[in-house]
Design a protein around this motif. Sequence first.
Motif, PDB file in Angstrom:
ATOM      1  N   SER A 195      -7.346  -3.377   0.882  1.00  0.00           N
ATOM      2  CA  SER A 195      -6.229  -3.578   1.788  1.00  0.00           C
ATOM      3  C   SER A 195      -6.754  -4.060   3.137  1.00  0.00           C
ATOM      4  CB  SER A 195      -5.438  -2.278   1.974  1.00  0.00           C
ATOM      5  OG  SER A 195      -6.243  -1.311   2.594  1.00  0.00           O
ATOM      6  N   ALA A 211      -4.884  -9.376   7.323  1.00  0.00           N
ATOM      7  CA  ALA A 211      -3.454  -9.186   7.514  1.00  0.00           C
ATOM      8  C   ALA A 211      -3.019  -9.996   8.741  1.00  0.00           C
ATOM      9  CB  ALA A 211      -3.140  -7.719   7.727  1.00  0.00           C
ATOM     10  N   GLY A 240      -5.185  -4.487   7.417  1.00  0.00           N
ATOM     11  CA  GLY A 240      -4.076  -4.189   8.306  1.00  0.00           C
ATOM     12  C   GLY A 240      -4.290  -4.748   9.693  1.00  0.00           C
ATOM     13  N   SER A 282       4.112  -1.601   8.447  1.00  0.00           N
ATOM     14  CA  SER A 282       3.519  -0.266   8.377  1.00  0.00           C
ATOM     15  C   SER A 282       3.382   0.265   9.799  1.00  0.00           C
ATOM     16  CB  SER A 282       2.157  -0.370   7.699  1.00  0.00           C
ATOM     17  OG  SER A 282       1.461   0.845   7.767  1.00  0.00           O
ATOM     18  N   TRP A 327       1.244  -4.406  10.263  1.00  0.00           N
ATOM     19  CA  TRP A 327       1.466  -4.989   8.942  1.00  0.00           C
ATOM     20  C   TRP A 327       0.285  -4.668   8.053  1.00  0.00           C
ATOM     21  CZ3 TRP A 327       6.116  -6.955   8.055  1.00  0.00           C
ATOM     22  CH2 TRP A 327       6.342  -7.598   6.835  1.00  0.00           C
ATOM     23  N   THR A 328       0.558  -4.385   6.789  1.00  0.00           N
ATOM     24  CA  THR A 328      -0.475  -4.070   5.801  1.00  0.00           C
ATOM     25  C   THR A 328      -0.320  -4.987   4.597  1.00  0.00           C
ATOM     26  OG1 THR A 328      -0.553  -1.754   6.460  1.00  0.00           O
ATOM     27  CG2 THR A 328      -1.405  -2.267   4.276  1.00  0.00           C
TER      28      THR A 328
END
Length: 120
Positions: free
Chosen positions: A62, A113, A64, A93, A97-98
């Motif tokens: 992931s 991200a 972010g 999130s 943003w994620t």
Amino acid sequence: MTRTRVLILITVAVLTGGTATAGAAVVDGGTKEAAKPKATLRAAHGQYEGAPSNVPAGGQNSAGVSCPAGQVPTGGGARTSGYDIYITDSYASGSGWTVLGKNIGSTQQSLRAVVVCTVP
């Protein structure tokens, strides 16, 4: 045939006259002036990128990014270093943003991200 030509000429004249005056407005002095749009910019939208996250070959990870203080996310997405990464999720999130990505390739890739922020 002549009647058809006359009807076509009348239609063209009406349509041409209608479009020539569609953008004009009469002001106090009786002169025509181009109509001005009423749209105004409500808020500036900044776009920010987060730090890259490494996604191992065949793996997932992931990434972010957060909005600056006093701003909220209004949209977002991702940037990748290659075409082997598939974005599996992208969502707001908290104040950022994620994104989640899966690497189907045979080499490590990176994922970032991206968030679009505005002042509420």
